[in-house]
Scaffold this active site. Structure first.
Site, PDB file in Angstrom:
ATOM      1  N   GLU A  61      15.005   7.097  -6.125  1.00  0.00           N
ATOM      2  CA  GLU A  61      15.558   7.516  -6.417  1.00  0.00           C
ATOM      3  C   GLU A  61      15.228   8.509  -7.556  1.00  0.00           C
ATOM      4  O   GLU A  61      14.736   8.079  -8.576  1.00  0.00           O
ATOM      5  CB  GLU A  61      16.998   6.458  -7.518  1.00  0.00           C
ATOM      6  N   ARG A 296       8.951  -7.683  -5.269  1.00  0.00           N
ATOM      7  CA  ARG A 296       8.609  -7.242  -6.487  1.00  0.00           C
ATOM      8  C   ARG A 296       7.158  -7.308  -7.090  1.00  0.00           C
ATOM      9  O   ARG A 296       6.273  -8.230  -7.314  1.00  0.00           O
ATOM     10  CB  ARG A 296       9.144  -7.139  -7.252  1.00  0.00           C
ATOM     11  N   LYS A 306      13.954  -0.364 -15.650  1.00  0.00           N
ATOM     12  CA  LYS A 306      13.917   0.914 -16.662  1.00  0.00           C
ATOM     13  C   LYS A 306      14.488   1.186 -17.569  1.00  0.00           C
ATOM     14  O   LYS A 306      14.374   1.939 -17.886  1.00  0.00           O
ATOM     15  CB  LYS A 306      14.171   1.671 -15.394  1.00  0.00           C
TER      16      LYS A 306
END
Length: 599
Positions: A61, A296, A306
């Site tokens: 994104e 992850r 983030k």
């Protein structure tokens, strides 16, 4: 010595490879058609058989900068495609115009290229945007409405949240769930025409409000947003939800294996439900993409959230997204970490379904191993103190010769000027030596690396007792590379630069941004009600700026050119602040782990 064009290499062994190999052996995707560009099932069926055996994708994104965790995904997806004769797409999932920006698009493109990955292969340029498919997505949403699989809900956000239910209790049907197909279609058309304000209506999939998986309780698929999009401008005032857009993008691009991290595992049932409904309507070709989840990346001494990275930048705890202490790829590049080091690290940690915490020391070890092989050697004195060789001619300058890389003799040698006055490290002299100290102290001898053996005869001090100069005498017959080099045996070996020919330069010594392995985690003995702030664990010594003395050839270092500074570690000429003839150097990593085996 680095190899920026080295082919992508997926981690050596992982369960995803087993899936891919089984699909290839079964010919699962062999009859898939490829139209040369994304399209509907009819478009695809009219094209030739897909020349790629598999297709993967990396779908960021564009609302932030990529970090170390993204590197693992990039190398996995591009590596699998390269290994199995496939293609990997770079696709921007730009479905949220309020948080996206062209700046992030550009930074992502640069980061993927820096890692050595390419979306161009065999005449295909597989760079895509979710926004390229907005027309298809709107048409697919209208099909779901016409087939009775979607409806327009007019509840408020709070009402929807209250009626969604809990993990242990079923949700409640929306009072608008029974709207007719005609009414839903008319409302959705009016939403697209911009007749309603943000939040007035939302389009939801009609699945099951009592489903155990809360993601199947009539998830939202389209919302109203009167916002300018970085790619489509003001064409749209309705935008698809990420969970609706993503599987459609995969299917339109003929993705075979849609690889994502474990937090999307609970979303897979909706991913499959949506694609099945669209395939039933003849809008997508089979076989459909398969979503596969892996764990992850979790690293000690690092935050990859983030939200936390944004906080570090916005509150100016770091200098920006490219601060060399941040675990962003743009920060890693500026610090001097190598793309090859990321590849080696990815190979070593592998891919699994199980979350684990990786010691940051393993990441640094991978960087050291690659840099040790690739980086030429140079000399820098970081804590300079003057060394005066009293019996060396005051006006004489001679050349000593140092190998550019001891592991690669084919790279030859360089000349290093030697003179009466040199700079040595402050730690290389002790007036009163500690036990086992082998360097310079009064009466002791040591070798000046690539030069002569010298004997210390004393030192000068200022009024405060600080050492200002060390005095030695040299043994002329002991120069390195001559027959007399081994005539005197010494245990100490010092590096140095000529005081007259060296130059002063700014060196930035970077270390871990956090001083504890798990920033913000509760510690033993903390009160149960205590909530720790991860910012409390910032390392105050994570950045130091010093003035060092460097051998003269380093003046010519170009931005991003990296060297091993003997005894000190691996350093890179800063890609932002370096100027012609005046490079600024950043320390990427020390020669040894100064944090111990525990990281």
């Amino acid at each position: 010595m680095s190899s920026p064009n080295k082919p992508e290499v997926a981690p050596a062994a992982n369960f995803i490879k087993n899936i891919v190999e089984a699909d290839l052996a079964a010919g699962k995707h062999a009859q898939r058609h490829w139209a040369g560009q994304p399209g509907t099932a009819a478009d695809q069926a009219s094209g030739p058989l897909d020349p790629a055996k598999i297709r993967t994708r990396f779908p960021p994104e564009p609302n932030g900068y990529l970090h170390f965790g993204h590197a693992k995904s990039i190398l996995l997806n591009f590596g699998l495609a390269q290994q199995y004769g496939g293609r990997c797409h770079l696709r921007f999932d730009d479905t949220n115009p309020e948080k996206e920006d062209q700046e992030y698009v550009d930074s992502i493109v640069d980061a993927v290229k820096w890692l050595g990955c390419s979306w161009e292969s065999a005449g295909e340029t597989n760079l895509y945007y979710a926004s390229n498919y907005f027309d298809w997505m709107a048409a697919f949403a209208e099909y779901l409405i016409s087939a009775g699989h979607a409806y327009v809900d007019s509840q408020s956000a709070d009402e929807m949240r209250a009626n969604r239910g809990t993990l242990t209790g079923a949700g409640k049907d929306s009072p608008f769930r029974t709207r007719s197909v005609e009414e839903n279609m008319a409302l959705f058309k009016r939403m697209q025409a911009g007749e309603f304000p943000d939040g007035a209506h939302i389009l939801r999939a009609k699945i099951d409000m009592s489903a155990p998986n809360i993601n199947l309780r009539d998830p939202a698929i389209y919302r109203i947003r009167h916002a300018t999009h970085h790619n489509t401008g003001d064409k749209w005032c309705v935008y698809p939800m990420y969970t609706f857009a993503h599987p459609i993008e995969d299917a339109l691009e003929c993705i075979t294996h849609s690889i994502c991290t474990l937090e999307f595992e609970d979303q897979r049932p909706f991913y499959d439900w949506l694609l099945e409904r669209l395939a039933e309507g003849g809008l997508l070709q089979r076989p459909l993409p398969q979503q596969i989840e892996f764990s992850r990346l979790n690293l000690t001494y690092v935050v990859l959230s983030k939200r936390k990275l944004i906080q570090l930048v916005d509150e100016k705890h770091v200098s920006g997204w490219d601060d060399p202490r941040l675990p962003t790829l743009v920060g890693a590049r500026r610090r001097g970490y190598s793309a090859e080091g990321f590849r080696l690290f990815a190979e070593r940690i592998g891919v699994s379904k199980h979350d684990s915490l990786i010691d940051y020391a393993l990441f640094e070890d991978a960087m050291r191993e690659v840099m040790n092989e690739s980086d030429q050697r140079r000399i820098a004195v970081l804590d300079p103190v003057k060394l005066i060789i009293d019996n060396y001619p005051a006006d004489q300058v001679e050349e000593c010769f140092a190998p550019n890389h001891p592991l690669h003799p084919e790279l030859g040698q360089r000349a290093v000027p030697f003179s009466r006055e040199l700079w040595i490290e402050g730690e290389d002299f002790m007036e009163v030596p500690s036990k086992g100290y082998r360097r310079l102290f009064p009466g002791n001898m040591a070798r000046l690396r690539y030069g002569y053996v010298v004997k210390c005869i004393g030192c000068d001090k200022d009024a405060n007792g600080k050492i200002t100069a060390v005095h030695c005498e040299y043994l002329p017959e002991t120069k390195s590379g001559t027959p007399g080099a081994d005539s005197v045996k010494v245990k100490g070996n010092l590096h140095w630069v000529s005081a007259a020919q060296s130059y002063a330069a700014e060196i930035r010594l970077y270390d871990r941004l956090f001083s504890v392995a798990a920033p913000g985690a509760r510690r033993e003995g903390d009160a149960p009600e205590l909530e720790r702030n991860f910012l409390d664990d910032l390392n105050p010594d994570s950045r130091q700026s010093i003035t060092a003395q460097l051998e003269p050839c380093l003046r010519d270092a170009k931005p991003e050119e990296r060297f091993q500074f003997e005894r000190h570690g691996y350093f890179v000429a800063d890609r932002v602040d370096s100027k012609d003839g005046q490079p600024v150097f950043n320390r990427a990593v020390t020669l040894k782990d100064s944090w111990g085996k525990a990281g």
